[in-house]
Enzyme design. Structure first.
Site, mmCIF file in Angstrom:
data_model
loop_
_atom_site.group_PDB
_atom_site.id
_atom_site.type_symbol
_atom_site.label_atom_id
_atom_site.label_comp_id
_atom_site.label_asym_id
_atom_site.label_seq_id
_atom_site.Cartn_x
_atom_site.Cartn_y
_atom_site.Cartn_z
ATOM 1 N N GLY A 108 0.850 -1.366 0.174
ATOM 2 C CA GLY A 108 -0.094 0.079 0.062
ATOM 3 C C GLY A 108 0.949 1.129 -0.046
ATOM 4 N N ASP A 140 3.872 1.802 -1.901
ATOM 5 C CA ASP A 140 4.278 2.016 -3.067
ATOM 6 C C ASP A 140 3.248 1.044 -4.054
ATOM 7 O OD1 ASP A 140 5.324 2.653 -5.622
ATOM 8 O OD2 ASP A 140 7.263 1.649 -5.107
ATOM 9 N N ASN A 199 -7.642 4.776 6.099
ATOM 10 C CA ASN A 199 -7.850 4.679 4.599
ATOM 11 C C ASN A 199 -8.923 3.818 4.026
ATOM 12 O OD1 ASN A 199 -6.815 2.395 2.571
ATOM 13 N ND2 ASN A 199 -5.746 2.183 4.544
ATOM 14 N N GLY A 246 -9.425 1.751 -1.818
ATOM 15 C CA GLY A 246 -10.217 0.983 -2.468
ATOM 16 C C GLY A 246 -9.493 0.742 -3.817
ATOM 17 N N PHE A 247 -8.260 0.008 -3.381
ATOM 18 C CA PHE A 247 -7.356 -0.133 -4.509
ATOM 19 C C PHE A 247 -7.259 0.626 -5.858
ATOM 20 C CE2 PHE A 247 -8.422 -5.056 -3.458
ATOM 21 C CZ PHE A 247 -7.465 -5.048 -2.457
ATOM 22 N N ASN A 276 1.364 -7.428 -3.811
ATOM 23 C CA ASN A 276 -0.139 -7.556 -3.200
ATOM 24 C C ASN A 276 -0.980 -7.843 -4.232
ATOM 25 O OD1 ASN A 276 -2.552 -6.094 -1.863
ATOM 26 N ND2 ASN A 276 -1.151 -7.084 -0.601
ATOM 27 N N SER A 315 -8.557 -6.560 2.434
ATOM 28 C CA SER A 315 -8.915 -4.979 2.500
ATOM 29 C C SER A 315 -10.231 -4.822 2.919
ATOM 30 C CB SER A 315 -8.503 -4.578 1.128
ATOM 31 O OG SER A 315 -8.990 -3.146 1.066
ATOM 32 N N ASN A 346 -11.848 -2.261 2.096
ATOM 33 C CA ASN A 346 -12.314 -1.116 1.365
ATOM 34 C C ASN A 346 -12.838 -1.418 -0.029
ATOM 35 O OD1 ASN A 346 -11.316 0.762 3.197
ATOM 36 N ND2 ASN A 346 -9.304 0.602 2.634
ATOM 37 N N THR A 347 -13.057 -2.694 -0.285
ATOM 38 C CA THR A 347 -13.667 -3.094 -1.457
ATOM 39 C C THR A 347 -14.688 -3.998 -1.040
ATOM 40 O OG1 THR A 347 -11.545 -3.023 -2.756
ATOM 41 C CG2 THR A 347 -13.357 -4.467 -3.747
ATOM 42 N N LYS A 366 -2.753 -12.781 2.983
ATOM 43 C CA LYS A 366 -3.099 -11.699 4.028
ATOM 44 C C LYS A 366 -4.457 -11.698 4.429
ATOM 45 C CE LYS A 366 -1.754 -6.762 4.719
ATOM 46 N NZ LYS A 366 -1.043 -5.876 4.130
ATOM 47 N N ASN A 402 -4.169 -7.154 7.957
ATOM 48 C CA ASN A 402 -4.399 -6.177 7.212
ATOM 49 C C ASN A 402 -5.043 -4.862 8.381
ATOM 50 O OD1 ASN A 402 -5.293 -4.172 5.194
ATOM 51 N ND2 ASN A 402 -5.358 -6.085 3.674
ATOM 52 N N THR A 403 -5.623 -4.069 7.770
ATOM 53 C CA THR A 403 -6.272 -3.052 8.755
ATOM 54 C C THR A 403 -7.434 -3.391 9.414
ATOM 55 O OG1 THR A 403 -7.448 -1.951 6.768
ATOM 56 C CG2 THR A 403 -5.348 -0.957 7.313
ATOM 57 N N GLY A 437 -1.750 1.315 12.271
ATOM 58 C CA GLY A 437 -0.959 2.127 13.274
ATOM 59 C C GLY A 437 -0.932 1.709 14.793
ATOM 60 N N TYR A 466 3.890 -0.041 8.022
ATOM 61 C CA TYR A 466 3.742 1.019 7.019
ATOM 62 C C TYR A 466 3.376 2.392 7.746
ATOM 63 C CZ TYR A 466 1.157 3.953 3.377
ATOM 64 O OH TYR A 466 0.579 4.895 2.313
HETATM 65 C C1 LIG Z 1 -2.701 3.981 3.055
HETATM 66 C C2 LIG Z 1 -2.765 2.549 3.151
HETATM 67 C C3 LIG Z 1 -2.848 1.703 2.032
HETATM 68 C C4 LIG Z 1 -2.924 0.414 2.233
HETATM 69 N N1 LIG Z 1 -3.052 -0.486 1.151
HETATM 70 C C5 LIG Z 1 -2.850 -1.922 1.204
HETATM 71 C C6 LIG Z 1 -3.022 -2.648 0.015
HETATM 72 O O1 LIG Z 1 -3.160 -2.133 -1.175
HETATM 73 N N2 LIG Z 1 -3.031 -4.008 0.275
HETATM 74 C C7 LIG Z 1 -2.781 -4.569 1.448
HETATM 75 O O2 LIG Z 1 -2.697 -5.697 1.539
HETATM 76 N N3 LIG Z 1 -2.575 -3.670 2.614
HETATM 77 C C8 LIG Z 1 -2.742 -2.493 2.454
HETATM 78 N N4 LIG Z 1 -2.734 -1.753 3.484
HETATM 79 C C9 LIG Z 1 -2.333 -2.248 4.812
HETATM 80 C C10 LIG Z 1 -0.959 -2.472 5.133
HETATM 81 O O3 LIG Z 1 -0.079 -3.231 4.572
HETATM 82 C C11 LIG Z 1 -0.902 -2.912 6.536
HETATM 83 O O4 LIG Z 1 -1.413 -4.470 6.771
HETATM 84 C C12 LIG Z 1 -1.474 -2.132 7.756
HETATM 85 O O5 LIG Z 1 -1.444 -0.831 7.233
HETATM 86 C C13 LIG Z 1 -1.095 -2.468 9.256
HETATM 87 O O6 LIG Z 1 0.232 -2.336 9.385
HETATM 88 P P1 LIG Z 1 0.664 -0.695 9.941
HETATM 89 O O7 LIG Z 1 -0.010 -0.446 11.159
HETATM 90 O O8 LIG Z 1 2.272 -0.808 10.077
HETATM 91 O O9 LIG Z 1 0.419 0.185 8.982
HETATM 92 C C14 LIG Z 1 -2.568 -0.290 3.541
HETATM 93 C C15 LIG Z 1 -2.355 0.595 4.505
HETATM 94 C C16 LIG Z 1 -2.446 1.925 4.457
HETATM 95 C C17 LIG Z 1 -2.258 2.684 5.663
#
Ligand SMILES: Cc1cc2nc3c(=O)[nH]c(=O)nc-3n(C[C@H](O)[C@H](O)[C@H](O)COP(=O)(O)O)c2cc1C
Length: 352
Positions: free
Chosen positions: A62, A64, A110, A113-114, A138, A172, A174-175, A210, A239-240, A260, A310
């Site tokens: 997420g 890059d 966030n 939504g991909f 991913n 995710s 968001n989808t 994941k 994931n989140t 976070g 992240y």
């Molecule tokens: C802005 C943002 C975009 C993300 N996009 C993706 C994604 O495309 N695919 C995915 O598997 N996780 C995505 N994540 C989730 C992160 O990879 C990670 O699983 C999650 O943020 C928990 O880790 P952290 O607390 O260190 O951020 C995204 C997270 C953030 C904050």
């Protein structure tokens, strides 16, 4: 964190978070961010699902999304990098604003939504990747797809030649309805298809799964069984989250996935539970709220063979990757572990 990085972060935090993120990627590509190069030691070097990692601290998906900054990220101190999510066709994602800083909580919400440029543009960048880094993708599904399970296999097939690993992301939030693919029957069908595609590749690569943190014990049990039955190479937890427990920041009511610091405990509990169920058969990668060497070490002791992060970078900058890796080395040494692998799962009981 260096003074210059502190000043940079201060300026970025005065901007809308998505604009700030775009500028960070541009600064990386332009060579404006100081990078430490690879960080490793005999203690930090480790193997996960057959991949040789110089250190076990990875960049989570997420950051890059379009694989734009592979060369600088390869020198940023991370032991491995996951880019994406990539979907078969490009898609814009949800309307802005869709990324929110929760500064008081050291968190973010966030609902992207991909949003991504699609597998063709991403594969073209991956083809020019640095060879001396471990890079994974991913995999996602298009929002309007009539065959979402098939989308994961399509992206894998198209990009695999340039990858060291790929991650099936059914977690995710968001989808809409994506997370329904985590159910036992749907997940078995989806993963069987992806593994079949992987096995037919000229150079098969490890495939990870994941998962979400918002799963009950029975659901975690189902996922462990499916992972084992389908031959998945590693599980990434997590994931989140949809939970909003204990937040103070103004944006806490925004829709989307929370990441976070507030995610740390919840994601580590899921990790430890999975670690008990897997008994070392399938390696686990711990992600969620890691912001220090102590956090990374706790995830490893809870059962993770490697970690990712992240959101902490939003507050601590990119130099955090190196700081966490070096700090982890010191913590392993302090406790008499000769390697990361020796420490995996040694503190699991604290999280059950
Ligand atoms: C802005 C943002 C975009 C993300 N996009 C993706 C994604 O495309 N695919 C995915 O598997 N996780 C995505 N994540 C989730 C992160 O990879 C990670 O699983 C999650 O943020 C928990 O880790 P952290 O607390 O260190 O951020 C995204 C997270 C953030 C904050």
């Amino acid at each position: 964190m260096k003074v210059i990085e502190k000043l940079g972060l201060g300026a970025l935090h005065r901007l809308d978070p998505e604009t700030a993120h775009g500028l960070s990627i541009k600064a990386l590509k332009a060579g404006l961010v100081p990078l430490p190069g690879p960080i490793t030691s005999p203690r930090l070097w480790t193997q996960v699902a057959g991949l040789d990692l110089p250190n076990p601290v990875g960049l989570a998906a997420g950051f890059d999304k379009n694989a734009e900054a592979l060369a600088p990220l390869a020198r940023s101190g991370f032991g491995f990098i996951e880019v994406g999510a990539a979907t078969p066709r490009p898609q814009p994602g949800n309307p802005r604003p869709r990324l929110f800083r929760l500064t008081e909580d050291r968190a973010a919400i966030n609902r992207f939504g991909f949003n991504n440029e699609g597998m063709e543009a991403i594969a073209a960048r991956l083809a020019k990747r640095p060879r001396d880094a471990v890079i994974g993708l991913n995999l996602g599904a298009n929002k309007d797809s009539t065959d979402r399970p098939g989308d994961f296999a399509r992206v894998l097939e198209h990009c695999a030649a340039h990858l060291d690993f790929a991650t099936v992301n059914v977690s995710s939030p968001n989808t809409e309805k994506l997370r329904d693919l985590q159910g036992r029957a749907a997940l078995t069908a989806l993963l069987s298809g992806v593994i079949e595609t992987r096995d037919a590749l000229d150079r098969p690569i490890p495939v990870f799964l994941k998962i979400a943190p918002d799963l009950n014990e029975a659901e975690i049990g189902d996922i462990a069984a499916v992972a084992r039955d389908t031959g998945i190479d590693a599980v990434i937890a997590t994931n989140t989250t949809l939970s909003r427990e204990g937040l103070r920041s103004a944006h806490k009511g925004e829709t989307g996935g929370l990441s976070g610091a507030p995610l740390f405990e919840k994601s580590t509990r899921v990790l430890a539970r999975l670690s008990v169920l897997m008994q070392g058969e399938i390696p686990l990668i711990g992600v969620g709220g890691v912001s220090s060497a102590e956090d990374a070490y706790a995830k490893i002791r809870a059962g993770a063979s490697a970690v990712q992060f992240y959101t902490a970078m939003v507050y601590g900058g990119l130099s955090l990757a190196g700081e966490i890796a070096r700090g982890l080395d010191a913590l392993l040494a302090r406790d008499g572990f000769a390697s990361v692998a020796e420490a995996v799962g040694t503190g699991r009981e604290d999280w059950l």
